[in-house]
Design an enzyme around this catalytic site. Structure first.
Site, short mmCIF file in Angstrom:
data_model
loop_
_atom_site.label_atom_id
_atom_site.label_comp_id
_atom_site.label_asym_id
_atom_site.label_seq_id
_atom_site.Cartn_x
_atom_site.Cartn_y
_atom_site.Cartn_z
N HIS A 118 8.48 -9.43 0.23
CA HIS A 118 6.82 -9.54 0.33
C HIS A 118 6.38 -10.73 -0.10
O HIS A 118 5.13 -10.75 -0.58
CB HIS A 118 6.14 -8.47 -0.12
N CYS A 157 -7.37 -26.76 1.01
CA CYS A 157 -6.21 -27.61 1.25
C CYS A 157 -6.35 -29.21 1.10
O CYS A 157 -7.63 -29.45 1.78
CB CYS A 157 -5.57 -27.52 2.58
N SER A 199 7.42 3.73 -4.18
CA SER A 199 7.04 4.95 -3.58
C SER A 199 7.71 5.11 -2.36
O SER A 199 7.53 6.13 -1.55
CB SER A 199 5.49 5.16 -3.58
C1 BV8 Z 1 4.93 -5.43 9.38
C2 BV8 Z 1 2.43 -7.95 -0.67
C3 BV8 Z 1 5.21 -6.19 11.75
C4 BV8 Z 1 0.93 -7.93 -0.86
C5 BV8 Z 1 3.02 -5.79 0.22
C6 BV8 Z 1 7.12 1.09 10.22
C7 BV8 Z 1 7.78 0.10 10.74
C8 BV8 Z 1 7.13 -1.45 10.27
C9 BV8 Z 1 5.81 -1.34 10.00
C10 BV8 Z 1 4.97 -0.43 9.59
C11 BV8 Z 1 5.63 0.99 9.94
N1 BV8 Z 1 4.63 1.68 9.64
C12 BV8 Z 1 3.61 1.17 9.19
C13 BV8 Z 1 3.84 -0.16 9.13
C14 BV8 Z 1 2.69 -1.37 8.75
C15 BV8 Z 1 2.99 -1.84 7.36
C16 BV8 Z 1 3.28 -0.18 6.59
O1 BV8 Z 1 4.10 -0.21 5.85
N2 BV8 Z 1 2.05 0.23 6.09
C17 BV8 Z 1 2.11 1.30 5.17
C18 BV8 Z 1 0.74 1.33 4.22
C19 BV8 Z 1 2.36 2.60 6.01
N3 BV8 Z 1 4.16 -2.60 7.17
C20 BV8 Z 1 3.72 -3.88 7.28
O2 BV8 Z 1 2.56 -4.43 7.88
C21 BV8 Z 1 4.67 -4.92 6.96
N4 BV8 Z 1 4.68 -5.64 8.34
O3 BV8 Z 1 5.66 -4.49 9.59
O4 BV8 Z 1 4.95 -6.43 10.30
C22 BV8 Z 1 5.39 -7.42 12.31
C23 BV8 Z 1 6.51 -7.62 12.96
C24 BV8 Z 1 6.62 -8.96 13.52
C25 BV8 Z 1 5.35 -9.86 13.70
C26 BV8 Z 1 4.15 -9.19 13.24
C27 BV8 Z 1 4.35 -8.13 12.53
C28 BV8 Z 1 4.37 -5.68 5.74
C29 BV8 Z 1 4.18 -4.99 4.74
C30 BV8 Z 1 4.23 -5.70 3.41
C31 BV8 Z 1 3.00 -5.62 2.71
N5 BV8 Z 1 2.82 -6.17 1.49
N6 BV8 Z 1 2.81 -6.59 -0.68
C32 BV8 Z 1 0.53 -7.57 -2.15
O5 BV8 Z 1 1.43 -7.17 -3.05
O6 BV8 Z 1 -0.62 -7.57 -2.50
S1 BV8 Z 1 3.26 -4.15 0.11
C33 BV8 Z 1 3.09 -3.81 -1.49
O7 BV8 Z 1 3.59 -2.27 -1.47
C34 BV8 Z 1 3.84 -4.37 -2.55
O8 BV8 Z 1 4.70 -5.42 -2.30
C35 BV8 Z 1 4.43 -3.20 -3.28
O9 BV8 Z 1 5.61 -3.39 -3.75
C36 BV8 Z 1 4.65 -2.55 -1.91
C37 BV8 Z 1 5.41 -1.02 -2.03
O10 BV8 Z 1 4.79 -0.47 -2.99
P1 BV8 Z 1 5.74 0.11 -4.21
O11 BV8 Z 1 6.53 -1.19 -4.84
O12 BV8 Z 1 6.34 1.21 -3.86
O13 BV8 Z 1 4.42 0.44 -5.41
P2 BV8 Z 1 3.74 1.65 -5.37
O14 BV8 Z 1 2.48 1.53 -6.33
O15 BV8 Z 1 3.39 2.49 -4.23
O16 BV8 Z 1 4.79 2.79 -6.06
C38 BV8 Z 1 5.26 2.35 -7.42
C39 BV8 Z 1 6.28 3.52 -7.74
O17 BV8 Z 1 6.78 3.31 -9.07
C40 BV8 Z 1 5.65 4.97 -7.80
O18 BV8 Z 1 6.81 5.77 -6.99
C41 BV8 Z 1 5.82 5.35 -9.30
O19 BV8 Z 1 6.16 6.74 -9.38
C42 BV8 Z 1 7.05 4.44 -9.85
N7 BV8 Z 1 6.90 4.16 -11.22
C43 BV8 Z 1 5.75 3.93 -11.95
N8 BV8 Z 1 6.20 3.56 -13.19
C44 BV8 Z 1 7.68 3.56 -13.19
C45 BV8 Z 1 8.07 3.97 -11.98
N9 BV8 Z 1 9.23 3.71 -11.87
C46 BV8 Z 1 10.16 3.60 -12.68
N10 BV8 Z 1 9.68 3.22 -13.73
C47 BV8 Z 1 8.54 3.33 -14.17
N11 BV8 Z 1 8.14 2.89 -15.47
ZN ZN Z 2 -3.93 -27.43 5.33
#
Ligand code: BV8
Ligand code: ZN
Length: 257
Positions: A118, A157, A199
């Site tokens: 990402h 830019c 998650s």
């Molecule tokens: C795309 C950068 C298509 C920005 C991020 C099915 C297939 C494909 C796509 C989709 C699909 N269904 C839906 C989609 C669309 C979408 C998506 O997934 N939506 C979700 C909300 C349903 N996906 C997209 O849009 C992706 N692109 O599919 O493009 C395409 C193809 C061709 C041409 C054009 C388009 C792009 C997704 C990327 C989004 N960007 N990040 C930013 O950071 O601001 S994602 C973002 O979420 C972060 O990167 C983060 O890392 C990621 C996942 O979250 P987690 O890392 O899991 O973090 P979270 O807080 O959720 O969970 C933390 C976990 O840690 C918890 O479980 C907790 O219990 C645990 N934890 C806490 N403390 C600890 C711990 N574990 C261990 N030790 C601890 N101490």
């Molecule tokens: Zn530029």
């Protein structure tokens, strides 16, 4: 104490994939992705802040959110989870580290060739001509880590005057093709996948453990809470990455003696 099956797998693993999410940086004080949408940011949803439309409709708000997060990363240090993953890579013939995180804590812990699915907070670029923008170094004292909402106008830019955007993959944007293909390849080939601190809500990254499982990899999850991966992982270790990963490393090292 780890189950016997996990001990044997750790001691015999030849090709490990580690897939990390925001939870691996939690013990460095970096809010997890969903936590980064709490506090004073809780009145925004991810589609207002982590997508191009959100940025174009309010560049100062979105750039301010990313700068707030980047400054917190600059002030943070790698935690035992990051450090252990870097050490683990030296204990096995092959280890591929795939992360969804946009921070550089894995690199600062000593990991190399990290596959950032990402993107990165540290590689902003022009939204128009795509040229990289070099962020000025910051006096650590100036870092905005206060939890106030900060609106900061993004720079422009120098080549074309376009808005500078964060170097991350936003929702609705494709993942970097080469990195994605490497991540899929590694997941299909590994004999052990460690899923650490994610998650599993974001796709297509969340598909990687399913790819690993379907080709017979041993899948282990480290997370204090339940996720959709609980149903496919052979072993679910409920706990913090910074505490459990060092235990896993010592088992790997013990195989040498
Ligand atoms: C795309 C950068 C298509 C920005 C991020 C099915 C297939 C494909 C796509 C989709 C699909 N269904 C839906 C989609 C669309 C979408 C998506 O997934 N939506 C979700 C909300 C349903 N996906 C997209 O849009 C992706 N692109 O599919 O493009 C395409 C193809 C061709 C041409 C054009 C388009 C792009 C997704 C990327 C989004 N960007 N990040 C930013 O950071 O601001 S994602 C973002 O979420 C972060 O990167 C983060 O890392 C990621 C996942 O979250 P987690 O890392 O899991 O973090 P979270 O807080 O959720 O969970 C933390 C976990 O840690 C918890 O479980 C907790 O219990 C645990 N934890 C806490 N403390 C600890 C711990 N574990 C261990 N030790 C601890 N101490
Ligand atoms: Zn530029």
């Amino acid at each position: 104490m780890f189950p016997e099956k996990l001990i044997n797998t750790l001691q015999q693993a030849q090709d490990i994939v580690v897939l990390t999410g925001a939870g691996v940086s939690a013990e460095s004080g970096i809010p997890t992705f969903r936590d980064a949408l709490t506090g004073l940011w809780q009145r925004y949803d991810v589609n207002q802040l982590a997508c191009e439309d959100g940025f174009l409709s309010d560049p100062a708000l979105v750039w301010g959110w990313y700068e707030w997060r980047r400054h917190r990363v600059l002030k943070a240090k790698p935690n035992p989870a990051h450090l252990t993953i870097a050490k683990l890579a030296k204990q096995v013939p092959k280890l591929t580290l795939i992360t969804q995180n946009v921070d550089d804590l894995h690199e600062r812990a000593g990991s190399h060739e990290v596959l950032h699915l990402h993107g990165s907070l540290h590689q902003p670029r022009c939204i128009a001509c795509e040229s990289l923008y070099y962020l000025p170094s910051i006096d650590m004292m100036q870092l905005t880590t206060a939890d106030q909402e900060c609106r900061i106008n993004p720079p422009r830019c120098s080549l074309c005057g376009g808005l500078i955007r964060p170097g991350v993959v936003w929702f609705g944007e494709a993942l970097p093709t080469k990195i994605w293909n490497q991540a899929v390849q590694a997941s299909l080939q590994c004999d052990l996948m460690l899923i650490v601190g994610t998650s599993g809500l974001v796709w297509p990254a969340a598909d990687l453990p399913y790819q690993a499982e379907k080709t017979g990899s041993f899948v282990v999850q480290i997370n204090p809470t339940l996720t959709s991966f609980n149903s496919i992982a052979q072993i679910n270790l409920a706990g913090k990455a910074g505490e459990l990963l060092p235990q896993a490393l010592s088992i790997c090292i013990s195989r040498k003696q």
